[in-house]
Design an enzyme around this catalytic site. Structure first.
Site, mmCIF file in Angstrom:
data_model
loop_
_atom_site.group_PDB
_atom_site.id
_atom_site.type_symbol
_atom_site.label_atom_id
_atom_site.label_comp_id
_atom_site.label_asym_id
_atom_site.label_seq_id
_atom_site.Cartn_x
_atom_site.Cartn_y
_atom_site.Cartn_z
ATOM 1 N N CYS A 61 41.896 40.165 44.405
ATOM 2 C CA CYS A 61 40.439 40.023 44.281
ATOM 3 C C CYS A 61 39.734 40.836 45.370
ATOM 4 O O CYS A 61 38.708 41.493 45.111
ATOM 5 C CB CYS A 61 40.033 38.547 44.403
ATOM 6 S SG CYS A 61 40.651 37.489 43.087
ATOM 7 N N CYS B 241 42.778 35.084 47.087
ATOM 8 C CA CYS B 241 43.349 36.047 46.131
ATOM 9 C C CYS B 241 43.303 37.465 46.701
ATOM 10 O O CYS B 241 42.228 38.070 46.813
ATOM 11 C CB CYS B 241 42.587 35.956 44.808
ATOM 12 S SG CYS B 241 42.962 37.276 43.636
#
Length: 266
Positions: free
Chosen positions: A35, A32
Site C-alpha cells: 500500500c 500494508c
C-alpha cells in the site's frame, strides 16, 4: 490524495461525485507494505489527471464495514467508480504505467459525445443517422472499442450484417471475450443464420420442415428467425431437436445456438 473517505462521506465523495467525474478509491492499511509503495504513484496520477479523475483512499482498519461491503479481500485494492457504480478494479501495487492505462480506458473521449447523440437517435428509431455519426467518430478514433461496439450494435439493428461483422472483427483482443461483447457477437451470429436464405420466412420454413423434418440446416435457420422475432421458446425448441436427432455436426450447431441464446438473454 484528495480525501480520506469514511462511511459517512463515501456516498457524497464517491458515489455522487462519480456521476460527475470518475473516482479512484484506494483501500489501504498502515501495516500494508505494498500500500505504501502504491500511494506515491496514485498521488502522482492524481496530479496528472487533475479535473479528470478524483483519487481518494479508505483506511480499512478504521472502516472495516465499508471495506467488507465492497468485498475487499486483499490490500491494496483499488476500485474505480463511474456514474454511481463500481465498474473496475485492480489489486496489488501495479507499475505506474499500468495504473495510468487503467485510468485512461475509463476517461471520456471526444467520441463519447457522438455515442450519446447516436444513442438518442437510435432510441427514436433513426438507426441510419446513428450509423453515420458513429462511422465518422470511429474514423477519427479507430482504437476506441466503445465506439466500435456502439456502431456494430446499430448496424445489427439496421440489419447491415456484413458491416456489423467487419466492425466487430476490429475489436481489440482484450475485449473479444468480454461480457459486453459476447451477447452482441451471439446476436450477430444468429442473425447471419437467419439471413442464409433471405427468400424464406418463418411460415414457409415451418411448412417445409413439417415435410422434411430431417433438414436440420433449415431447422437452424427457422430457429434463428423465431429468435429474431422474439419467440425464444420456439427457437430453442428447434435447436433442442437438432441436439436430439442430428449427426455430430448438427448436434454441435444446435448446442452452439442454445449457448448463444443464453449469452444474449443472460
Amino acid at each position: 490524495m484528495t480525501a480520506e473517505i469514511t462511511a459517512e462521506t463515501f456516498n457524497s465523495l464517491v458515489i455522487e461525485r462519480s456521476k460527475t467525474i470518475p473516482v479512484l478509491v484506494d483501500f489501504w492499511a498502515d501495516w500494508c507494505g505494498p500500500c505504501k509503495m502504491l500511494m506515491p504513484m496514485l498521488a502522482n496520477l492524481a496530479s496528472e489527471f487533475a479535473d479528470k479523475v478524483d483519487v481518494v483512499k479508505v483506511n480499512t482498519d478504521e472502516e472495516q464495514q465499508l471495506a467488507s461491503s465492497f468485498n475487499v479481500r486483499s490490500l491494496p485494492t483499488v476500485k474505480l467508480f463511474k456514474d454511481g457504480q463500481m465498474i473496475d478494479e485492480f489489486m496489488g501495487a501495479l507499475p505506474e504505467s499500468a495504473i495510468r492505462e487503467f485510468i485512461e480506458k475509463h476517461l471520456d473521449r471526444p467520441a463519447d459525445e457522438h455515442i450519446r447523440t447516436a444513442s438518442n437517435l437510435a432510441a427514436a428509431g433513426q438507426h441510419e443517422e446513428a450509423i453515420t455519426i458513429l462511422t465518422a467518430a470511429l474514423a477519427e478514433d479507430p482504437g476506441y472499442d466503445k465506439t466500435r461496439l456502439a456502431l456494430a450494435t446499430q448496424q445489427l439493428e439496421a440489419n447491415h450484417l456484413v458491416d456489423a461483422r467487419l466492425t466487430l472483427n476490429g475489436i481489440s483482443n482484450r475485449l473479444r471475450f468480454d461480457n459486453a461483447v459476447k451477447p452482441l457477437v451471439a446476436r450477430l451470429e444468429l442473425a447471419e443464420i437467419a439471413d442464409r436464405d433471405s427468400d424464406s420466412d418463418s411460415a414457409t420454413l415451418e411448412a417445409y420442415i413439417s415435410k422434411h423434418p430431417g433438414d436440420l440446416i433449415k431447422r437452424a435457420q427457422l430457429g434463428a428467425l423465431y429468435f429474431s422475432a422474439g419467440n425464444h421458446d420456439a427457437a430453442m425448441k428447434h435447436w433442442l431437436e437438432m441436439v436430439r436427432t442430428g449427426d455430430p455436426d448438427a448436434k454441435e450447431s444446435g448446442r452452439e445456438n442454445l449457448v448463444r441464446t443464453f449469452e444474449i438473454l443472460g
